[in-house]
Motif scaffolding. Structure first.
Motif, PDB file in Angstrom:
ATOM      1  N   UNK A 255       0.838  -1.193   0.000  1.00 16.20           N
ATOM      2  CA  UNK A 255       0.000   0.000   0.000  1.00 16.20           C
ATOM      3  C   UNK A 255       0.876   1.248   0.000  1.00 16.20           C
ATOM      4  N   UNK A 256       0.544   2.202  -0.864  1.00 17.81           N
ATOM      5  CA  UNK A 256       1.223   3.492  -0.857  1.00 17.81           C
ATOM      6  C   UNK A 256       0.183   4.599  -0.977  1.00 17.81           C
ATOM      7  N   UNK A 257       0.552   5.777  -0.507  1.00 21.81           N
ATOM      8  CA  UNK A 257      -0.303   6.952  -0.648  1.00 21.81           C
ATOM      9  C   UNK A 257       0.425   7.963  -1.511  1.00 21.81           C
ATOM     10  N   UNK A 258      -0.237   8.409  -2.587  1.00 24.19           N
ATOM     11  CA  UNK A 258       0.318   9.415  -3.486  1.00 24.19           C
ATOM     12  C   UNK A 258      -0.613  10.615  -3.448  1.00 24.19           C
ATOM     13  N   UNK A 259      -0.109  11.713  -2.892  1.00 19.84           N
ATOM     14  CA  UNK A 259      -0.969  12.848  -2.559  1.00 19.84           C
ATOM     15  C   UNK A 259      -2.096  12.321  -1.675  1.00 19.84           C
ATOM     16  N   UNK A 260      -3.359  12.570  -2.017  1.00 21.68           N
ATOM     17  CA  UNK A 260      -4.423  12.021  -1.159  1.00 21.68           C
ATOM     18  C   UNK A 260      -4.976  10.706  -1.688  1.00 21.68           C
TER      19      UNK A 260
ATOM     20  N   UNK B 152      -4.896   6.727  -2.234  1.00 18.90           N
ATOM     21  CA  UNK B 152      -4.372   5.529  -1.600  1.00 18.90           C
ATOM     22  C   UNK B 152      -4.427   4.363  -2.581  1.00 18.90           C
ATOM     23  N   UNK B 153      -3.290   3.701  -2.747  1.00 19.48           N
ATOM     24  CA  UNK B 153      -3.211   2.526  -3.597  1.00 19.48           C
ATOM     25  C   UNK B 153      -3.082   1.302  -2.698  1.00 19.48           C
ATOM     26  N   UNK B 154      -4.157   0.526  -2.626  1.00 21.33           N
ATOM     27  CA  UNK B 154      -4.184  -0.674  -1.794  1.00 21.33           C
ATOM     28  C   UNK B 154      -4.073  -1.881  -2.709  1.00 21.33           C
ATOM     29  N   UNK B 155      -2.855  -2.396  -2.843  1.00 21.05           N
ATOM     30  CA  UNK B 155      -2.585  -3.472  -3.797  1.00 21.05           C
ATOM     31  C   UNK B 155      -3.390  -4.721  -3.464  1.00 21.05           C
ATOM     32  N   UNK B 156      -4.031  -5.261  -4.465  1.00 21.64           N
ATOM     33  CA  UNK B 156      -4.848  -6.448  -4.293  1.00 21.64           C
ATOM     34  C   UNK B 156      -6.322  -6.154  -4.122  1.00 21.64           C
TER      35      UNK B 156
ATOM     36  N   UNK C 129      -6.628   6.382 -12.698  1.00 19.33           N
ATOM     37  CA  UNK C 129      -6.029   6.526 -11.368  1.00 19.33           C
ATOM     38  C   UNK C 129      -4.669   7.208 -11.421  1.00 19.33           C
ATOM     39  N   UNK C 130      -3.989   7.101 -12.558  1.00 17.83           N
ATOM     40  CA  UNK C 130      -2.662   7.690 -12.767  1.00 17.83           C
ATOM     41  C   UNK C 130      -2.615   8.198 -14.206  1.00 17.83           C
ATOM     42  N   UNK C 131      -2.002   9.353 -14.408  1.00 17.13           N
ATOM     43  CA  UNK C 131      -1.725   9.847 -15.752  1.00 17.13           C
ATOM     44  C   UNK C 131      -0.232   9.674 -16.006  1.00 17.13           C
TER      45      UNK C 131
END
Length: 277
Positions: A1-6, A8-12, A53-55
């Motif tokens: 799991x990582x947070x990029x700005x606000x 949250x990427x919860x893998x899986x 989710x990402x550019x």
């Protein structure tokens, strides 16, 4: 799991969509369509509206036989787009580059993630730069360069050699100060792999889960789909892309890098409903 700005990427938990914005005149699928600030911004905003989710912004084509460009040219292409997009959105932005100086300038301009198709091998300063900046980095498998990779498809054991490359590069990244949580791997569909090897890689993708890192897959409109479906025009490969993305998700992909965001959003939602627990 990582947070990029606000964000949250919860893998899986779900599959995340990375939208491709090529600010290039010569990319294999959409070269020249978004190679100015206005068209690139329209494309990026449309992707955001369609649930990207990402550019992922890139200024240098990595298609087979692509010509290299200068540092100055790449910076001129990508930095204005990153700066403008950051003014209007908080979406995570990745910079698709193999140059450490471009990565550093892009992060300073508002990007959040480095996406390096060389896995940190083309520029020896890339991994130390990612460690210093404390940002996520995607490490992709490749052999040779875009100019030579089509002749470098001789593997003794495709998955074992890809896995060894990614394990080596992640270890180097950790030694350069990159946090484990900031590492993402990409087996490099289409990069020094022929059509059947790409199919084998997708079929055996789950074997990379042993590296215990999130997996990014880029199959969108690629030539192996065209070969299998007899579709010469990359923009006619939507349904082949959808099937390949679905297979990748079933095998454990965490991020899919795509051109057609709205359509692949539906693919991801359906695939997640079937295979995510």
């Amino acid at each position: 799991m990582i947070k990029v700005r606000e964000h949250l990427f919860e893998w899986g938990r779900k599959t995340y969509l990375m939208a491709i914005v090529n600010v290039t005149p010569d990319s294999f699928s959409d070269g020249g369509k978004f190679d100015n600030l206005e068209s690139a911004m329209r494309h990026a905003v449309s992707a955001i509206e369609n649930s990207a989710d990402i550019i992922d912004i890139g200024g240098e084509s990595t298609r087979p036989y692509a010509a290299k460009i200068s540092l100055e040219t790449e910076l001129h292409r990508v930095i204005p787009v990153i700066e403008k997009l950051r003014q209007v959105s908080s979406i995570p932005i990745s910079i698709d580059t193999t140059k450490a100086k471009v990565a550093e300038a892009a992060i300073a301009a508002g990007a959040d993630i480095i996406n390096d198709i060389s896995g940190g091998t083309f520029d020896k300063q890339m991994l130390p730069t990612a460690g210093k900046l404390n940002v996520p980095i995607v490490l992709m498998h490749i052999r040779g360069t875009p100019a030579t990779m089509t002749k470098m498809t001789d593997y003794q054991d495709l998955l074992a050699q890809i896995k060894q490359f990614l394990a080596t590069q992640t270890e180097l990244a950790l030694n350069c100060g990159v946090k484990q949580s900031n590492l993402i791997i990409d087996p490099g569909i289409g990069f020094a792999k022929d059509s059947q090897q790409n199919i084998e890689l997708l079929r055996r993708l789950s074997e990379l889960k042993s590296l215990k890192l999130p997996i990014l897959i880029g199959v969108s409109r690629k030539s192996f789909i065209g070969h299998l479906l007899n579709r010469d025009n990359p923009q006619d490969r939507l349904w082949g892309t959808a099937a390949a993305c679905c297979g990748a998700i079933a095998a454990g992909a965490d991020i899919v890098r795509v051109h057609d965001v709205a359509e692949m959003r539906d693919v991801c939602l359906m695939a997640d409903a079937i295979w995510r627990k």
